[in-house]
Design a protein around this motif. Structure first.
Motif, short mmCIF file in Angstrom:
data_model
loop_
_atom_site.label_atom_id
_atom_site.label_comp_id
_atom_site.label_asym_id
_atom_site.label_seq_id
_atom_site.Cartn_x
_atom_site.Cartn_y
_atom_site.Cartn_z
N ALA A 109 4.93 12.71 -0.70
CA ALA A 109 6.38 12.58 -0.52
C ALA A 109 6.72 11.29 0.22
CB ALA A 109 6.93 13.78 0.23
N ALA A 110 5.75 10.76 0.98
CA ALA A 110 5.95 9.50 1.70
C ALA A 110 5.45 8.29 0.92
CB ALA A 110 5.26 9.56 3.06
N SER A 111 5.01 8.51 -0.32
CA SER A 111 4.49 7.41 -1.13
C SER A 111 5.60 6.44 -1.51
CB SER A 111 3.85 7.96 -2.41
OG SER A 111 3.43 6.92 -3.26
N ILE A 112 5.30 5.16 -1.43
CA ILE A 112 6.25 4.13 -1.84
C ILE A 112 6.32 4.09 -3.37
CG2 ILE A 112 6.72 1.64 -1.89
CD1 ILE A 112 5.29 1.50 0.86
N ALA A 113 7.53 4.13 -3.90
CA ALA A 113 7.78 3.97 -5.34
C ALA A 113 8.96 3.02 -5.50
CB ALA A 113 8.07 5.31 -6.00
N PHE A 114 8.99 2.30 -6.61
CA PHE A 114 10.08 1.32 -6.77
C PHE A 114 10.36 1.04 -8.24
CE2 PHE A 114 6.09 -1.06 -6.01
CZ PHE A 114 6.00 -1.82 -7.16
N ILE A 115 11.56 0.55 -8.46
CA ILE A 115 11.96 0.02 -9.76
C ILE A 115 11.81 -1.49 -9.70
CG2 ILE A 115 13.85 -0.28 -11.42
CD1 ILE A 115 15.05 2.34 -10.24
N LEU B 261 0.87 -1.17 0.00
CA LEU B 261 0.00 0.00 0.00
C LEU B 261 0.91 1.22 0.00
CD1 LEU B 261 -2.55 -1.33 2.60
CD2 LEU B 261 -2.79 -1.30 0.11
N THR B 262 0.91 1.96 -1.11
CA THR B 262 1.93 2.98 -1.30
C THR B 262 1.82 4.15 -0.33
OG1 THR B 262 0.62 4.05 -3.03
CG2 THR B 262 2.25 2.41 -3.73
N HIS B 263 0.59 4.56 -0.01
CA HIS B 263 0.41 5.68 0.91
C HIS B 263 -1.05 5.75 1.34
CE1 HIS B 263 -0.65 7.29 -2.98
NE2 HIS B 263 -1.11 8.42 -2.45
N SER B 264 -1.39 6.77 2.15
CA SER B 264 -2.66 6.76 2.87
C SER B 264 -3.83 7.40 2.14
CB SER B 264 -2.48 7.47 4.22
OG SER B 264 -2.13 8.83 4.03
N ASP B 265 -3.67 7.87 0.91
CA ASP B 265 -4.80 8.45 0.20
C ASP B 265 -5.88 7.41 -0.06
OD1 ASP B 265 -3.69 10.94 0.19
OD2 ASP B 265 -3.11 10.96 -1.92
#
Length: 333
Positions: A190-196, A52-56
């Motif tokens: 800015a606290a969202s999880i992102a990845f390669i 879950l990338t972030h709280s939105d």
């Protein structure tokens, strides 16, 4: 084979990522509550990993009925989510108003389903073929978010995007200045999880709703620049292609001809994708040797245009080899 399903989550995000060779499944975000009921449950009844990338609400709300169905109706392995109890840091006490995030956090505890945080620099191994290089959030940005978590009054604000009858040329839009917000005013993203995501020799960038400066800071840290670009096979654009979630610097540091968008066009004052985002990418990005630049949508393009206005005109598509494609499933070998 790597199979990616861009699940229809209205103006939200939800992706099912599968390694069919190793029968491993990753669910990335869950959209809204109805996304789980009518979309996710139709695709699978179990996942090995849930991120879950972030709280939105358009990313996290669908996880609430999912966890409620655990373990008898829906099976979940590891859960990654950035909330205070998943990341130890002293936070100021105060009223909590990110209700969906708190509900989820309490539900995870009630179900005794273990979960942990993810920060920039970590690696998650999904299967023999798939690994995730976490590039957002930074430790500092996550700590700032958690420090604000308990006193937050509003976790997000709509982007200043609205239908406009005055069509600005694609060439003018491509030269536009950055419009992203400061990290402190946009600290949820800015606290969202992102990845390669690495799959064999393929590289895919999943940006969640990540802030563009967090991404470019990481890329610079690993030696990427406008002269030494990072080559991606696919990029899932941040925040549904919003102009407030991309930067000219980011565009200058990447090489990619395939972009994935998750949106039905948005709602109310928050409409997406932005025509300006598409213009900047179409005219400024390195296409990695491809003549075409492809934008993949998981909803009918005509419906999106009807909701938020012109994206790219037929003449512009022809002139700049821009393709708008309705495609929600990707099979990568």
């Amino acid at each position: 084979m790597l199979k990616i399903t861009n699940i229809q989550a209205k103006c939200g995000d939800s992706f099912l990522i599968e390694d069919t060779d190793n029968s491993k499944k990753l669910l990335l975000d869950c959209g809204f509550k109805l996304t789980f009921q009518y979309k996710i449950k139709q695709l699978t009844s179990s996942v090995d990993y849930l991120i879950l990338t972030h709280s939105d609400e358009d990313h996290i709300n669908g996880a609430i009925p999912l966890i409620e169905d655990y373990p008898h109706k829906f099976s979940v392995g590891k859960v990654f989510v950035n909330v205070p109890s998943s990341y130890e840091i002293k936070a100021e006490s105060g009223d909590i108003s990110i209700l969906q995030a708190i509900t989820l956090e309490n539900l995870l505890k009630e179900k005794e389903l273990s979960y942990q945080s993810l920060v920039s620099g970590e690696t998650v191994r999904i299967s023999k073929n798939i690994s995730l290089e976490i590039i957002s959030p930074s430790k500092e940005d996550l700590e700032y978010f958690i420090g604000q978590y308990k006193s937050l009054k509003d976790s997000s604000s709509p982007d200043p995007i609205s239908k406009n009858s005055n069509i600005i040329s694609i060439e003018t839009l491509a030269k536009g200045k950055d419009l992203y917000k400061s990290k402190k005013s946009d600290f949820t993203n800015a606290a969202s999880i992102a990845f390669i995501l690495s799959y064999k020799n393929k590289k895919l960038l999943f940006l969640g709703d990540a802030h563009p400066t967090v991404i470019t800071d990481y890329l610079e840290k690993i030696g990427i620049s406008r002269d030494q670009k990072y080559i991606f096979d696919y990029i899932k654009l941040s925040h549904h292609g919003s102009i407030t979630s991309i930067s000219n610097k980011f565009i200058s540091m990447i090489s990619c001809s395939n972009y994935i968008l998750s949106t039905n066009g948005g709602k109310a004052r928050s409409l997406h994708p932005s025509r300006e985002t598409l213009a900047k990418l179409a005219l400024n990005v390195d296409r990695n040797g491809s003549d075409d630049i492809n934008f993949f949508f998981n909803y009918p393009i005509e419906e999106i245009i009807a909701r938020n206005g012109l994206l790219i005109s037929p003449e512009e598509r022809t002139k700049y080899n821009i393709k708008l494609i309705e495609q929600s499933s990707f099979c990568i070998k």
